[in-house]
Each structure stands twice: as C-alpha cells, then as structure tokens.
Design a protein around this motif. Sequence first.
Motif, short mmCIF file in Angstrom:
data_model
loop_
_atom_site.label_atom_id
_atom_site.label_comp_id
_atom_site.label_asym_id
_atom_site.label_seq_id
_atom_site.Cartn_x
_atom_site.Cartn_y
_atom_site.Cartn_z
N ARG A 1 -3.71 3.94 -1.25
CA ARG A 1 -3.77 3.17 -2.40
C ARG A 1 -3.36 1.82 -2.11
NH1 ARG A 1 -2.78 5.79 -7.85
NH2 ARG A 1 -5.10 6.70 -7.26
N ARG B 1 -5.92 -2.38 -8.03
CA ARG B 1 -5.75 -1.28 -7.06
C ARG B 1 -6.99 -0.55 -6.43
NH1 ARG B 1 -2.27 2.95 -10.04
NH2 ARG B 1 -3.63 2.37 -11.58
N TYR C 1 0.79 -1.25 0.14
CA TYR C 1 0.13 -0.02 0.13
C TYR C 1 0.93 1.44 -0.05
CZ TYR C 1 1.02 0.01 5.00
OH TYR C 1 1.60 0.10 6.17
N PHE D 1 -2.53 -2.23 -3.24
CA PHE D 1 -2.44 -2.96 -4.33
C PHE D 1 -2.42 -4.26 -4.13
CE2 PHE D 1 0.17 0.95 -4.81
CZ PHE D 1 -0.03 1.26 -6.21
N ASP E 1 -8.61 2.54 -3.61
CA ASP E 1 -8.25 3.93 -3.02
C ASP E 1 -9.19 3.67 -1.78
OD1 ASP E 1 -6.34 4.50 -4.76
OD2 ASP E 1 -7.47 6.14 -5.44
N GLU F 1 -2.39 -7.11 -11.19
CA GLU F 1 -2.45 -6.49 -9.78
C GLU F 1 -3.56 -5.56 -9.73
OE1 GLU F 1 0.71 -3.35 -8.74
OE2 GLU F 1 1.50 -5.01 -7.54
#
Length: 103
Positions: free
Chosen positions: A39, A54, A31, A41, A56, A52
């Motif tokens: 954020r 993502r 992160y 990952f 937020d 990957e």
Amino acid sequence: MKFREMSEEITSDEILTAFLIIEPEGRLKRYERNRDYIRVFYNMPNDNNSIEHRLDLLPDDVYYIDDEKDYIETPLENGDKMFQYHQFMVAKGYSYLWKNNPY
C-alpha cells in the motif's frame, strides 16, 4: 527466473519505480507491506499537503483506494500504464506468471 513474493522481497527502489510508472508526477510519502500487496501513500503536486492518496500495488494489478467513497478500490484502467507496470513486475519476477513456471 524464479517467482518472488512481492510483499516480502521487493526493494524500496523497486517500489518507487513501480509507483512512478503509475503516477509519474506523484510524490511517494510512505508505503506499507501487507500480506499480498504494497500500500502506497502519496501526494500529487497540486494537492494540499493534507491530502493523501493511496494505491495498492499487487503482483499483476493496481488498485486506487477512494477515501471519499468509504475505501472503495477501483482498478487501474489506463492501458499504457498498466502494460508498463505489468512488464516491470514480470521482468523482476513478481508477477504470478512466474509462479510454478518450470522455465
């Protein structure tokens, strides 16, 4: 309770807990702390390790980032997950509901 700046004060364990509320089967890779958000990952169990995802984490919202559409963010729409996430953030003092709250 006092309002706490999420991007500065949230612990690694709290990031993991918040992430698992949103993606219970996800595997947190790393992160990044940004000015107003975290954020995250991560991978999903059936994904190839090269994939990957993502998202937020914000004090009162969650956004998925879609790499296939040139980084378009889409808000979390699942009511139960969002409700649980919001409960967690309020309970920990990261929600903007606590900002400037005299109680």
